[in-house]
Write an enzyme that holds these catalytic residues in place. Structure first.
Site, short mmCIF file in Angstrom:
data_model
loop_
_atom_site.label_atom_id
_atom_site.label_comp_id
_atom_site.label_asym_id
_atom_site.label_seq_id
_atom_site.Cartn_x
_atom_site.Cartn_y
_atom_site.Cartn_z
CG HIS A 128 6.68 43.83 61.35
ND1 HIS A 128 7.89 44.32 61.59
CD2 HIS A 128 6.30 43.84 61.60
CE1 HIS A 128 7.39 44.79 62.30
NE2 HIS A 128 6.41 44.25 62.66
CG ASP A 139 10.39 38.53 59.48
OD1 ASP A 139 10.55 37.72 60.52
OD2 ASP A 139 10.31 39.47 59.57
CD GLN A 188 3.92 36.91 63.11
OE1 GLN A 188 2.95 36.19 64.14
NE2 GLN A 188 4.23 38.10 64.13
CE LYS A 201 6.64 39.25 66.58
NZ LYS A 201 5.87 40.03 66.96
CB CYS A 212 4.91 46.95 62.01
SG CYS A 212 4.85 47.81 63.39
N1 PLP Z 1 9.00 40.38 61.57
C1 PLP Z 1 7.58 40.51 61.76
C2 PLP Z 1 7.20 39.51 60.58
C3 PLP Z 1 7.04 39.93 62.53
O1 PLP Z 1 5.18 39.99 62.96
C4 PLP Z 1 7.64 40.88 63.28
C5 PLP Z 1 6.44 41.63 64.71
O2 PLP Z 1 5.85 41.95 64.68
C6 PLP Z 1 8.95 41.30 63.21
C7 PLP Z 1 9.55 40.83 62.74
C8 PLP Z 1 9.41 42.46 64.70
O3 PLP Z 1 9.72 41.58 65.11
P1 PLP Z 1 10.77 42.01 66.81
O4 PLP Z 1 9.60 43.64 67.66
O5 PLP Z 1 10.20 41.64 67.80
O6 PLP Z 1 12.12 42.21 66.51
#
Ligand code: PLP
Length: 401
Positions: free
Chosen positions: A118, A195, A198, A221, A359
């Site tokens: 992401h 990270d 997900q 999430k 993203c």
């Molecule tokens: N990393 C991953 C794999 C994500 O799917 C997301 C959000 O869709 C993020 C990071 C960023 O999360 P947040 O917008 O809650 O900070």
């Protein structure tokens, strides 16, 4: 327990059709217990934490710290002071990228990320590299959406300072072999940031078993409110890292000559946190425990397998991300139709999906596509909803091709 009835938002019509919510990878809906926790906080508990001598401040502080312990237990961290509250995954990764890199990254060094990250797990490292004069290296992945660990081994060298990868790709659904990645990196004394945005709502996570050094995720999430997230870090590293932000709470003593910093985790929690959202996170963790994490994983796998099989019956379907080990995310295109057109028509039938690059522009470049349609499932989704979704696609596909 009828899990679905615990989510009031799901009981509504959109354009006259019952809402089918398949945008869970973007954010999950909230059960009544989470809404009640938020409401309860502002109705009877609201107070600033840690510094008040009065009843409400003490009670709010107690609930806030109970949540930290609940999170520690949820991911099996060794110490509750290894749990830092942030606003979400993005802020958690930025915290590590800024603080870790200030301490450990120098000119000519390298940071490794994967090709399926992401933007939140790419751009903070690019910023840190730019500042330090360091370089970003990228682990490639196969057409199926599987990381090339052989390439990772080859990328590691004496200049590597950190490996940052996601546990689960938000676009491909791939579950990455974190323990294996950690083993490879640790055999060269390189720390690993995961990270977990997900993964956290779909599978049991045990940071000690994974062995990772940092694990970042967002409350929203995993059925909790927006505005709260977690940065887990190993004590030894967190102690070495400088504060991310300066302000109240993160200090021991301030004079104009010299300021000393607070102990963990407060060193990384400057300013007033989102206390109500943190209490909502505790309610969400309790909710997930009640459902049973194993049950959530099994139910979502059933939905994903069923939807994948049904999607494959649609003419011209292309699914992106077919790793054997994946979570409840399905990215697809129908022939050469634009994802946005599919998403808009689905919306008119009451079905919420996400369209675009999610993203993850490097993934789109890898497949040479503008974006995908992404359906992602949560514990409250049903097979009947998938039937409605598939019927809708059968209706839409001929209109667009
Ligand atoms: N990393 C991953 C794999 C994500 O799917 C997301 C959000 O869709 C993020 C990071 C960023 O999360 P947040 O917008 O809650 O900070």
């Amino acid at each position: 327990m009828d899990i679905r009835t615990l989510f009031p938002i799901l009981d509504q019509n959109v354009y006259g059709k019952p809402l089918v919510y398949f945008d869970n990878a973007a954010t999950t809906q909230k059960p009544q217990c989470v809404i009640d926790a938020l409401n309860g906080y502002y109705t009877s508990l609201n107070s600033n934490i840690h510094r008040g001598a009065h009843y409400l401040a003490a009670k709010a502080t107690e609930c806030y710290e109970q949540t930290r312990e609940a999170v520690r237990n949820f991911i099996n961290a060794k110490h509750s002071h290894e749990i830092v509250f942030t606003r979400g995954t993005t802020e958690s990764i930025n915290l590590v990228a800024s603080s870790f890199c200030q301490r450990f990254l120098s000119k000519g060094d390298e940071i490794i990320v994967s090709g399926m990250e992401h933007h939140s797990n790419i751009v903070p490292w690019q910023l840190a590299c730019e500042k330090a004069g360091a370089h970003l290296r990228v682990i490639p992945f196969s057409d199926e959406g599987i990381l090339d660990l052989h390439a990772l081994t080859n990328l590691i060298n004496e200049k590597t300072r950190l490996v940052a990868v996601n546990h689960v790709s938000n676009t491909l659904g791939t579950v990455n072999p974190i323990a294996e990645i950690v083993n490879i990196a640790h055999s060269h004394n390189i720390p690993v940031l995961v990270d977990g945005a997900q993964s956290i709502s779909h599978m049991p996570v045990d940071v000690q078993a994974l062995g990772c050094d940092f694990y970042c995720f967002s409350g929203h999430k995993m059925y909790a409110p927006m505005g709260v997230g977690i940065m887990y870090g190993k004590e030894e590293l967190l102690n070495e890292m400088p504060p991310y932000q300066g302000g109240g709470e993160m200090i021991k003593d301030v004079t104009f000559e010299k300021t000393t910093y607070n102990d963990l985790p407060f060193k990384f929690e400057a300013g007033t946190p989102s206390v109500g959202d943190v209490l909502g996170l505790k309610a969400a963790i309790d909710f997930m425990h009640q459902c049973g994490i194993e049950y959530i994983a099994t139910h979502e796998k059933m939905l994903t397998d069923y939807a994948t099989q049904k999607l494959q019956e649609i003419d011209g379907i292309r699914i992106f991300g077919v790793a054997p080990h994946k979570t409840s995310v399905i990215s697809f295109l129908i022939g050469n139709t634009h994802p946005y057109d599919v998403g808009t028509l689905l919306d008119k039938l009451g079905i919420a999906v996400r369209t675009g690059h999610h993203c993850t522009q490097p993934i789109m470049d890898r497949y040479k596509i503008p974006g995908t349609v992404r359906a992602s499932f949560a514990v409250y989704n049903t097979k009947e909803e998938i039937d409605i979704f598939i019927q809708a696609l059968h209706r839409i596909a001929p209109m667009l091709q």
